[in-house]
Enzyme design. Structure first.
Site, PDB file in Angstrom:
ATOM      1  CG  HIS A  21       8.022   3.507 -12.035  1.00  0.00           C
ATOM      2  ND1 HIS A  21       7.789   2.296 -11.414  1.00  0.00           N
ATOM      3  CD2 HIS A  21       7.147   3.574 -13.069  1.00  0.00           C
ATOM      4  CE1 HIS A  21       6.832   1.650 -12.045  1.00  0.00           C
ATOM      5  NE2 HIS A  21       6.409   2.402 -13.049  1.00  0.00           N
TER       6      HIS A  21
ATOM      7  CD  GLU B  83       9.412   3.234 -16.361  1.00  0.00           C
ATOM      8  OE1 GLU B  83       8.423   2.723 -16.905  1.00  0.00           O
ATOM      9  OE2 GLU B  83      10.333   2.568 -15.833  1.00  0.00           O
TER      10      GLU B  83
ATOM     11  CD  GLU C 169       3.340   1.144 -18.299  1.00  0.00           C
ATOM     12  OE1 GLU C 169       4.104   0.320 -18.817  1.00  0.00           O
ATOM     13  OE2 GLU C 169       3.209   1.288 -17.072  1.00  0.00           O
TER      14      GLU C 169
ATOM     15  CG  ASP D   3       5.517   3.904 -16.825  1.00  0.00           C
ATOM     16  OD1 ASP D   3       6.378   4.017 -17.699  1.00  0.00           O
ATOM     17  OD2 ASP D   3       5.593   3.071 -15.896  1.00  0.00           O
TER      18      ASP D   3
END
Length: 473
Positions: free
Chosen positions: A253, A237, A242, A239
């Site tokens: 991640h 993942e 956020e 991101d």
């Protein structure tokens, strides 16, 4: 951590049209699926950008699942014992219903706006309320758009001004399968990407109703918030954004696996086995507030990035040799607001320096905050780059967090830790401000808008005039 997004189960009542926390693998026939439009610009090294009108699809976990007629397979957090006595029978019996573009807006709060989408936090209907949403960009009617971001930059404009503490308007990438797991399911999944199936992320979420075409009913805990099953769905993942109006972070991640893995036991990294799982759940977050700059991002004009207004953010994925085949070594960020380029903040936490995500900054941050460096153990930026190279799906979501009240993004986390200790304070929000029940009752009108999505060569998605213009520091 966008993945606690799966805690965003829809608070819908019993009537079928709003049993939206559900997912299925067969295709219902009551409503023809219609994907809302969303444009994408692809930019060349010369700065020429081509607009393409694509679409987005709602995640299957929000959809109505039924027996092919009007009986729910899943209601009030529990599976129907007759329709779903075991995983295979459940998958065979249950149908995933489509949604029209009108229902995307009226039921799920997903609105097409100029060059983008607006996502509502609470959508009320005569049947109940829907909370948030999660959507994926499509390549065509049946396939997710796969982004290959290494040695590229990704740009979009966000308006998070209406998001309060405890909310998260997120844009991120996950290593889902382009067909939504259709081929891999051996016929169990008949719906595929056209109906938003196949989600996974680095938190290895257990609240997915179906994983790889099989109902996740084993050890299903309907009293959990959200309800969860035995299996999780893990994958890498990235991101990108956020954020609410008070805090923001971007976080890679990496995982030890390729693509989606249905996990169980230690592999999921649950609870006390967090760092024994296949994915780096903590990631390496660049959160300006956490890294010591308390004047960089906030909801008025005293901050260098003013979240009370739309802001364009550019994320660059830099390789060691400037080629597509090189190793990922740096994830850089800058912002554009009111015609000015705003350089990313500099870390000012003791023992940590830098203004972008590098393996060195990550190591220093983990050391200074006393956190386990699972990012390094999972291969760091090199492994993250390999996932970006394989291709990832673009996700837009709005959610609240029933697991930890979003404290990891905008408040003190853990809440019991000393907020003066390095890395504990992530934002200015109170530790009691992010409870979903309070947010849903107090701020039902909250929303987030994402627009002007662009991808291209490094230096291509924002004009040279802006890059060479006045810098705000």
């Amino acid at each position: 951590m966008a993945k606690m997004a799966l805690s965003l189960a829809l608070g819908l009542l019993e009537l079928a049209l709003l049993s939206a926390v559900l997912s299925a693998q067969k295709i219902g026939t009551h409503v023809a699926e219609q994907h809302p439009e969303m444009p994408l610009w692809t930019c060349s090294a010369l700065g020429d950008c081509t607009k393409e009108t694509l679409t987005v699809v709602m995640d299957s976990n929000w959809r109505w699942i039924h027996d092919g007629q009007y009986t729910n397979c899943f209601k009030d957090g529990a599976w129907d014992a007759m329709l779903c006595p075991d995983p295979d029978t459940c998958s065979s019996n249950c149908h995933l219903e489509g949604a029209s573009t009108q229902e995307y807006a009226s039921t799920y709060g997903v609105h097409v706006v100029s060059d983008g989408l607006m996502l509502d936090f609470v959508t009320a209907t005569q049947y109940g309320e829907n909370y948030g949403s999660r959507l994926y960009m499509m390549e065509d009617a049946a396939t997710y758009k796969m982004f290959h971001l290494k040695n590229r930059e990704f740009t979009f404009t966000a308006d998070s001004s209406q998001l309060h503490c405890g909310m998260n308007g997120a844009v991120y990438f996950v290593e889902m399968q382009a067909d939504g797991g259709l081929a891999k399911s051996s016929g169990k999944n008949e719906a595929g990407a056209a109906y938003g199936t196949g989600y996974c992320d680095a938190q290895c979420p257990h609240d997915l109703k179906f994983i790889e075409g099989e109902a996740n009913i084993i050890d299903w805990n309907s009293t959990s918030n959200p309800p969860v099953g035995h299996y999780g769905a893990c994958c890498a993942e990235m991101d990108i954004w956020e954020a609410n109006s008070r805090a923001t972070a971007y976080t890679p991640h990496p995982c030890d696996i390729t693509g989606l893995e249905r996990c169980e036991g230690v592999a999921c990294g649950d609870k006390n086995e967090r760092y024994d799982g296949v994915c780096d759940k903590d990631g390496c977050d660049f959160n300006s507030w956490r890294l010591g700059d308390r004047e960089f991002f906030g909801n008025d004009g005293t901050f260098r990035v003013n979240s009370a207004k739309p802001v364009t953010l550019v994320t660059q994925f830099i390789t060691h040799d400037g080629t597509d085949s090189g190793d990922l070594v740096d994830i850089r960020r800058f912002y554009v607001q009111d015609g000015k380029v705003i350089q990313n903040s500099e870390a000012s936490m003791a023992g940590v320096s830098g203004d972008s995500v590098t393996d060195q900054l990550c190591a220093d941050l983990k050391s200074a905050s006393g956190d386990t460096n699972d990012f390094k153990r999972k291969g760091g930026l090199k492994v993250m780059g390999e996932a970006l190279d394989r291709g990832m799906v673009l996700v837009f979501s709005l959610w609240d967090d029933s697991v930890s009240d979003m404290l990891w993004l905008d408040s003190d986390f853990p809440a019991t830790a000393n907020p003066t200790d390095p890395g504990v304070s992530r934002g200015p929000c109170d530790t009691t401000s992010g409870k979903p029940k309070f947010l849903r009752a107090t701020y039902p009108e909250a929303s987030v808008t994402f627009s002007q999505v662009k991808v291209g060569a490094i230096g291509s998605t924002e004009s040279a005039d802006r890059r060479l213009g006045e810098l705000s520091v």
